[in-house]
Design a protein around this motif. Sequence first.
Motif, mmCIF file in Angstrom:
data_model
loop_
_atom_site.group_PDB
_atom_site.id
_atom_site.type_symbol
_atom_site.label_atom_id
_atom_site.label_comp_id
_atom_site.label_asym_id
_atom_site.label_seq_id
_atom_site.Cartn_x
_atom_site.Cartn_y
_atom_site.Cartn_z
ATOM 1 N N ARG A 228 0.823 -1.211 0.000
ATOM 2 C CA ARG A 228 0.000 0.000 0.000
ATOM 3 C C ARG A 228 0.862 1.268 0.000
ATOM 4 N N VAL A 229 1.942 1.255 0.735
ATOM 5 C CA VAL A 229 2.850 2.412 0.729
ATOM 6 C C VAL A 229 3.484 2.575 -0.640
ATOM 7 N N ASP A 230 3.959 1.469 -1.211
ATOM 8 C CA ASP A 230 4.576 1.483 -2.543
ATOM 9 C C ASP A 230 3.607 2.021 -3.590
ATOM 10 N N THR A 231 2.339 1.575 -3.506
ATOM 11 C CA THR A 231 1.315 2.019 -4.461
ATOM 12 C C THR A 231 0.997 3.496 -4.282
ATOM 13 N N LEU A 232 0.811 3.916 -3.049
ATOM 14 C CA LEU A 232 0.514 5.327 -2.768
ATOM 15 C C LEU A 232 1.601 6.249 -3.308
ATOM 16 N N ILE A 233 2.858 5.912 -3.027
ATOM 17 C CA ILE A 233 3.963 6.753 -3.478
ATOM 18 C C ILE A 233 3.995 6.839 -4.999
#
Length: 404
Positions: A228-233
């Motif tokens: 989720r962090v990877d996608t958000l960034i």
Amino acid sequence: MSWRKYIGPGPIVAAAFIGPGTVTVCTLAGVNFGFDLLWAMALSVIATIVLQEMAARIGLVTQKGLASVISETLQKGILRYFSIFLVMIVIVLGNAAYEAGNISGGALGAELFVKTPIWNLGKLQLNILNLIIGSLALILLLTGSYKTISTYLTGLVILMSIAFLGTAVWSKPNFLELLSGFQPTVNAENIFTIVALIGTTVVPYNLFLHSSLISQKWKTIQDLKYIRVDTLIAVILGGLVSMAIIITAKAGSATEVNSAVDLAIGLEPLMGKMAKYFMAFGLFAAGITSAITSPLAGSLVVAGSFGLSTDLKSLPMRISIMGILGLGIVFSSLGIKPIQLILFAQLANGVLLPLLSGYILWLVNKKSVMGTHTNRLGMNVLAFAIWLITLLLGGMSVWKVLGS
């Protein structure tokens, strides 16, 4: 925990996010409507985050790509064959059209730095830069690993982001006027540009690409927080770059813009010669990064649909990559205007996006596929609203293309 744990296929998603088509659409939005459509880009980013998260979650839980999951879940009947046929035709031909636009767009950016000859071979007009960009993409895809590709794309995405974001800051936009652009306004003049902005952001092949690459990095459901962090960034960075192009386009002095190259030249009187080269490099980087990700995504769909190996060194992947890249080079050499290629790709998106987002929403709520990791009620409400938007977008895109 090492920060590297949070970085997966995000840079590849961001690279696929920002291509010459996106740069051109955002340029036209800024030139024609100023800051007025920044809200549409913000809406596009939210929709993309929701769809990419669901596709990535399916990839994590099943450890398979979206094409494989759809193929396995629809095991028999006409719906299975119709779905696979539609996905194959739209993704492969659509990606070939995108690839032509990627290669041509990258060459347009590079032409502001170097001039190369054009060879006339019958109906084909071979631009040396097209061949160079296509060859670089092919070499990296055939000889590299997913990790190698991600490393190169991460560097290019960072440089591309610096080029576009730096140029936007350099243009010194009025902050209050910029904020007013996040107030939604829809009218007969801007509706098709809004459709184009959403259509160039919520890209079907990115959903296939993301879900397929998840298993290369993460294996257990505990890794979902990293995904989720990877996608958000990745998606937020892509959205910021798109907004930066809109902001820059508003500042330019060009009165007629057919591509980002016109914008780059139009910036020169206001911001000096360096701004032109910043924009040109950004367009070149957008072209070459998307020229790598588009055939990669298409080949993953082909292999996944037929249950074949998605290893980069496997024969099915290599044949698919070379086929899509080859079609892209041919299409870009036929003298077809980039806008015509983008129109075809938009038509393909218009047909596939509502169907694909519907499949994703169905799969992510199917317990036999997701176990205990199905959508919660709030996520379903948001996802259903986005599906309605994609349905409207798809209908309007098809209507627009058929009408033109």
